[in-house]
Design a protein around this motif. Structure first.
Motif, PDB file in Angstrom:
ATOM      1  N   SER A  86      33.559  43.693  49.666  1.00 25.61           N
ATOM      2  CA  SER A  86      33.911  42.307  49.335  1.00 25.61           C
ATOM      3  C   SER A  86      33.150  41.804  48.111  1.00 25.61           C
ATOM      4  O   SER A  86      32.549  40.733  48.130  1.00 25.61           O
ATOM      5  N   LEU A  87      33.148  42.607  47.089  1.00 21.59           N
ATOM      6  CA  LEU A  87      32.406  42.274  45.880  1.00 21.59           C
ATOM      7  C   LEU A  87      33.309  42.533  44.664  1.00 21.59           C
ATOM      8  O   LEU A  87      33.974  43.563  44.614  1.00 21.59           O
ATOM      9  N   PRO A  88      33.338  41.612  43.704  1.00 20.24           N
ATOM     10  CA  PRO A  88      34.114  41.901  42.494  1.00 20.24           C
ATOM     11  C   PRO A  88      33.533  43.111  41.779  1.00 20.24           C
ATOM     12  O   PRO A  88      32.315  43.295  41.751  1.00 20.24           O
ATOM     13  N   VAL A  89      34.403  43.938  41.219  1.00 16.45           N
ATOM     14  CA  VAL A  89      33.941  45.127  40.499  1.00 16.45           C
ATOM     15  C   VAL A  89      34.250  44.956  39.012  1.00 16.45           C
ATOM     16  O   VAL A  89      35.385  44.678  38.637  1.00 16.45           O
ATOM     17  N   VAL A  90      33.229  45.096  38.196  1.00 20.31           N
ATOM     18  CA  VAL A  90      33.397  45.037  36.745  1.00 20.31           C
ATOM     19  C   VAL A  90      33.708  46.457  36.285  1.00 20.31           C
ATOM     20  O   VAL A  90      32.909  47.368  36.496  1.00 20.31           O
ATOM     21  N   LYS A  91      34.888  46.636  35.680  1.00 21.92           N
ATOM     22  CA  LYS A  91      35.357  47.994  35.376  1.00 21.92           C
ATOM     23  C   LYS A  91      35.172  48.347  33.899  1.00 21.92           C
ATOM     24  O   LYS A  91      35.677  47.642  33.032  1.00 21.92           O
ATOM     25  N   LEU A  92      34.462  49.438  33.660  1.00 22.40           N
ATOM     26  CA  LEU A  92      34.277  49.938  32.298  1.00 22.40           C
ATOM     27  C   LEU A  92      34.707  51.392  32.241  1.00 22.40           C
ATOM     28  O   LEU A  92      34.427  52.153  33.171  1.00 22.40           O
ATOM     29  N   GLY A  93      35.334  51.774  31.143  1.00 23.52           N
ATOM     30  CA  GLY A  93      35.680  53.180  30.950  1.00 23.52           C
ATOM     31  C   GLY A  93      34.807  53.778  29.870  1.00 23.52           C
ATOM     32  O   GLY A  93      34.508  53.110  28.874  1.00 23.52           O
ATOM     33  N   ARG A  94      34.399  55.028  30.093  1.00 19.79           N
ATOM     34  CA  ARG A  94      33.838  55.801  28.979  1.00 19.79           C
ATOM     35  C   ARG A  94      35.066  56.272  28.232  1.00 19.79           C
ATOM     36  O   ARG A  94      35.535  57.401  28.419  1.00 19.79           O
ATOM     37  N   VAL A  95      35.619  55.415  27.432  1.00 18.54           N
ATOM     38  CA  VAL A  95      36.945  55.668  26.880  1.00 18.54           C
ATOM     39  C   VAL A  95      37.129  54.898  25.574  1.00 18.54           C
ATOM     40  O   VAL A  95      36.395  53.947  25.302  1.00 18.54           O
TER      41      VAL A  95
ATOM     42  N   ALA B  99      50.836  32.066  48.679  1.00 15.44           N
ATOM     43  CA  ALA B  99      49.792  32.346  47.683  1.00 15.44           C
ATOM     44  C   ALA B  99      50.128  33.643  46.947  1.00 15.44           C
ATOM     45  O   ALA B  99      50.378  34.666  47.581  1.00 15.44           O
ATOM     46  N   ASP B 100      50.156  33.583  45.633  1.00 13.49           N
ATOM     47  CA  ASP B 100      50.437  34.793  44.851  1.00 13.49           C
ATOM     48  C   ASP B 100      49.621  34.721  43.563  1.00 13.49           C
ATOM     49  O   ASP B 100      50.157  34.550  42.476  1.00 13.49           O
ATOM     50  N   PRO B 101      48.294  34.830  43.710  1.00 14.56           N
ATOM     51  CA  PRO B 101      47.441  34.556  42.555  1.00 14.56           C
ATOM     52  C   PRO B 101      47.620  35.543  41.409  1.00 14.56           C
ATOM     53  O   PRO B 101      47.841  36.736  41.618  1.00 14.56           O
ATOM     54  N   GLU B 102      47.524  34.992  40.241  1.00 14.25           N
ATOM     55  CA  GLU B 102      47.604  35.729  38.974  1.00 14.25           C
ATOM     56  C   GLU B 102      46.597  36.890  38.935  1.00 14.25           C
ATOM     57  O   GLU B 102      46.880  37.956  38.390  1.00 14.25           O
ATOM     58  N   GLU B 103      45.423  36.681  39.536  1.00 16.56           N
ATOM     59  CA  GLU B 103      44.364  37.701  39.526  1.00 16.56           C
ATOM     60  C   GLU B 103      44.819  39.036  40.105  1.00 16.56           C
ATOM     61  O   GLU B 103      44.230  40.073  39.821  1.00 16.56           O
ATOM     62  N   PHE B 104      45.838  39.016  40.967  1.00 15.32           N
ATOM     63  CA  PHE B 104      46.280  40.262  41.593  1.00 15.32           C
ATOM     64  C   PHE B 104      47.183  41.083  40.683  1.00 15.32           C
ATOM     65  O   PHE B 104      47.511  42.220  40.985  1.00 15.32           O
ATOM     66  N   THR B 105      47.633  40.490  39.587  1.00 15.45           N
ATOM     67  CA  THR B 105      48.606  41.205  38.768  1.00 15.45           C
ATOM     68  C   THR B 105      47.976  41.896  37.557  1.00 15.45           C
ATOM     69  O   THR B 105      48.590  42.745  36.947  1.00 15.45           O
ATOM     70  N   ARG B 106      46.777  41.515  37.200  1.00 17.75           N
ATOM     71  CA  ARG B 106      46.127  42.101  36.026  1.00 17.75           C
ATOM     72  C   ARG B 106      44.694  42.468  36.369  1.00 17.75           C
ATOM     73  O   ARG B 106      44.119  41.893  37.280  1.00 17.75           O
ATOM     74  N   VAL B 107      44.123  43.390  35.605  1.00 17.37           N
ATOM     75  CA  VAL B 107      42.683  43.622  35.765  1.00 17.37           C
ATOM     76  C   VAL B 107      42.012  43.579  34.398  1.00 17.37           C
ATOM     77  O   VAL B 107      42.628  43.870  33.378  1.00 17.37           O
ATOM     78  N   GLU B 108      40.754  43.185  34.433  1.00 17.02           N
ATOM     79  CA  GLU B 108      39.930  43.269  33.220  1.00 17.02           C
ATOM     80  C   GLU B 108      39.370  44.671  33.167  1.00 17.02           C
ATOM     81  O   GLU B 108      38.796  45.139  34.144  1.00 17.02           O
ATOM     82  N   PHE B 109      39.530  45.322  32.052  1.00 16.72           N
ATOM     83  CA  PHE B 109      39.013  46.676  31.903  1.00 16.72           C
ATOM     84  C   PHE B 109      38.370  46.763  30.519  1.00 16.72           C
ATOM     85  O   PHE B 109      38.978  46.386  29.528  1.00 16.72           O
ATOM     86  N   TYR B 110      37.138  47.237  30.477  1.00 12.24           N
ATOM     87  CA  TYR B 110      36.396  47.229  29.220  1.00 12.24           C
ATOM     88  C   TYR B 110      36.127  48.651  28.731  1.00 12.24           C
ATOM     89  O   TYR B 110      35.967  49.575  29.529  1.00 12.24           O
ATOM     90  N   ALA B 111      36.061  48.791  27.413  1.00  9.91           N
ATOM     91  CA  ALA B 111      35.824  50.107  26.810  1.00  9.91           C
ATOM     92  C   ALA B 111      34.347  50.255  26.432  1.00  9.91           C
ATOM     93  O   ALA B 111      33.757  49.357  25.827  1.00  9.91           O
ATOM     94  N   ALA B 112      33.779  51.396  26.814  1.00  9.50           N
ATOM     95  CA  ALA B 112      32.363  51.653  26.547  1.00  9.50           C
ATOM     96  C   ALA B 112      32.191  53.044  25.946  1.00  9.50           C
ATOM     97  O   ALA B 112      32.947  53.956  26.259  1.00  9.50           O
ATOM     98  N   HIS B 113      31.219  53.178  25.067  1.00  8.34           N
ATOM     99  CA  HIS B 113      30.847  54.523  24.606  1.00  8.34           C
ATOM    100  C   HIS B 113      29.408  54.511  24.094  1.00  8.34           C
ATOM    101  O   HIS B 113      28.817  53.445  23.888  1.00  8.34           O
ATOM    102  N   GLU B 114      28.874  55.709  23.891  1.00 12.78           N
ATOM    103  CA  GLU B 114      27.514  55.801  23.365  1.00 12.78           C
ATOM    104  C   GLU B 114      27.515  55.494  21.878  1.00 12.78           C
ATOM    105  O   GLU B 114      28.279  56.078  21.114  1.00 12.78           O
ATOM    106  N   ALA B 115      26.658  54.558  21.468  1.00 15.62           N
ATOM    107  CA  ALA B 115      26.510  54.242  20.039  1.00 15.62           C
ATOM    108  C   ALA B 115      25.595  55.306  19.442  1.00 15.62           C
ATOM    109  O   ALA B 115      24.380  55.108  19.342  1.00 15.62           O
ATOM    110  N   LEU B 116      26.171  56.426  19.099  1.00 16.44           N
ATOM    111  CA  LEU B 116      25.369  57.557  18.622  1.00 16.44           C
ATOM    112  C   LEU B 116      25.429  57.687  17.097  1.00 16.44           C
ATOM    113  O   LEU B 116      24.404  57.805  16.435  1.00 16.44           O
TER     114      LEU B 116
END
Ligand code: PEP
Ligand code: CO
Length: 441
Positions: A96-105, A214-231
């Motif tokens: 029961s916790l929001p998950v912040v989603k990041l891809g190594r992508v 109830a049909d909240p907007e939050e169920f239709t999309r997800v936030e997804f962030y892009a991450a990589h090593e700043a090398l």
């Protein structure tokens, strides 16, 4: 737009580009290409990570050790996204916790190496440094660092991010698709079946809510962030821009950038680079780091103590985490810095199998996450997330897990361009185990 002037600081793990004119041309091209991400998105991610640092959300970072141009296909990207979405649903539903989603992508195209030269049968060539620098094949011409690859990496990242934005905003990530993400080889596995039962519960809950109007907007999309090593400082500096809204510098090559274990030297160019950009940033912390040097880095990277700005991604090894992590956590927490603690249970747990394959054991991966949770529970601090190398395919790169992947299976489908990744079943199984740890934290 004011040009940022970068001081001349020692920079390790940088490719030696033999053709300087070609490098200048590539960097000039990168400097005027459009941003891949926006400053506002980076700020929102900082806010989300701040919530995770306080224990109000949990961070899941997953993806390839090294992305490759060859695997930058719709199928491969979708499979990786699906893995992260499934894991995230497991964590959200169970804990029961929001998950912040990041891809190594969408940018993970650069690799630090322990040896700069690779020798095969007496032939010495530059090691593979990632598709943005040279070719993985052991071939004299291909291994020469080629700056045109930097531009190719930018375009590949843009294409991947475009598809990810389409998937996550255009209906594919709709919670009503929760079953569809499970439809292939993974469905028959132990974790896949457990997932199927959970998805049925979610379905019932969604139908109930819908029936109630109830049909909240939050169920239709997800936030997804892009991450990589700043090398690669060449690449990241060329993509660092002054935001017109705030006048502050952002690295627009990805939302979240991290500094690796091999490049986090105090006084080095990487730490300085990360301290300059406004994106949320991370720093890997390995078992040889001293509490004092980590705190010094924290002061450099987040002098204003902005929550969510800095993640410390610890990667100690399953056998060492309980011994070496506490003093680092204590030192940093005593300073009052709002650090987000993330566990990378991959990079401290690599070994060579009898077959010669570089591998990791699923039990060690789980063991390090357990140790991480244990240490934070004992200290009263927040275990804020995990950072794993995974893929959406049925690869055989890490041993263990409920399918009993053994060392003699490693040769069957060993495809990674760098480190061994969890396959989708192993990833899903890990998510269920971490969900239990989260409930008990
Ligand atoms: C990586 O994340 O792929 C990596 C090289 O990790 P580290 O810097 O922790 O060794
Ligand atoms: Co790796």
């Amino acid at each position: 737009m004011s040009e940022i002037v970068w001081p001349d600081l020692p920079a390790v793990q940088q490719p030696v580009w033999p053709d300087e004119a070609a490098l200048s041309a590539a960097l000039a091209e990168l400097r005027v290409l459009p941003p891949l991400v926006f400053a506002g998105e980076c700020d929102l991610l900082t806010e989300r990570l701040g919530q995770a640092a306080r224990g109000e959300a949990f961070v899941l970072t997953g993806g390839d050790c090294a992305e490759t141009f060859a695997a930058n296909t719709a199928d491969s990207i979708r499979a990786r996204l699906k893995t992260v979405l499934q894991m995230s649903v497991v964590l959200t539903y169970a804990a029961s916790l929001p998950v912040v989603k990041l891809g190594r992508v969408a940018g993970q195209y650069f690799k630090p190496r322990s040896k700069s030269i690779e020798v095969r049968d007496g032939v010495e060539l530059t090691s593979y440094l990632g598709d943005a620098v040279n070719a993985i094949e052991f071939d004299a011409a291909g291994r020469v660092p080629d700056p045109a690859r930097l531009v190719k990496a930018y375009h590949a990242s843009g294409a991947a991010l475009n598809l990810i934005r389409a998937f996550t905003q255009g209906g594919y990530a709709d919670l009503r698709q929760v079953h569809a993400w499970n439809q292939d080889f993974v469905r028959e596995s132990v974790a896949g079946q457990r997932y199927e039962r959970m998805a049925a519960d979610i379905d019932r809950a969604l139908s109930f809510m819908q029936a109630c109007g109830a049909d909240p907007e939050e169920f239709t999309r997800v936030e997804f962030y892009a991450a990589h090593e700043a090398l690669s400082l060449d690449y990241e500096r060329a993509l660092t821009r002054t935001d017109s809204r705030t006048g502050l510098p952002y690295d627009v090559s990805g939302h979240f950038l991290w500094i690796g274990e091999r490049t986090r030297q105090l006084g080095g160019a990487h730490l300085h680079f990360a301290s300059t950009i406004r994106n949320p940033i991370g720093m890997k912390v390995g078992p040889t780091a001293s509490p004092d040097e980590v705190l010094e880095a924290v002061e450099i990277l987040n002098p204003d103590r902005v929550p969510g700005r800095l993640s410390l991604i610890t990667r100690m090894g399953a056998g060492k985490v309980r011994e070496v992590l506490p003093s680092i956590v204590q030192k940093v927490e005593a300073s009052g810095h709002p650090v987000l603690w993330i566990c990378d249970p991959m990079h401290g747990n690599t070994f060579e199998a009898g077959s010669g394959h570089k591998t990791r054991s699923f039990d060690d991966v789980v063991g390090e996450v357990e140790g991480f949770f244990e240490v934070h529970r004992q200290l009263g601090t927040v275990p804020g997330g995990i950072h794993v190398e995974l893929t959406g395919d049925d690869v055989t790169e890490c041993v263990g897990g409920s399918t009993g992947l053994a060392e003699h299976h490693l040769g069957e489908r060993y495809e990674t361009a760098c480190d061994p990744r969890l396959n989708r079943e192993q990833s899903l199984e890990l998510a269920f185990l971490v969900a239990d740890m989260l409930l008990a934290r």
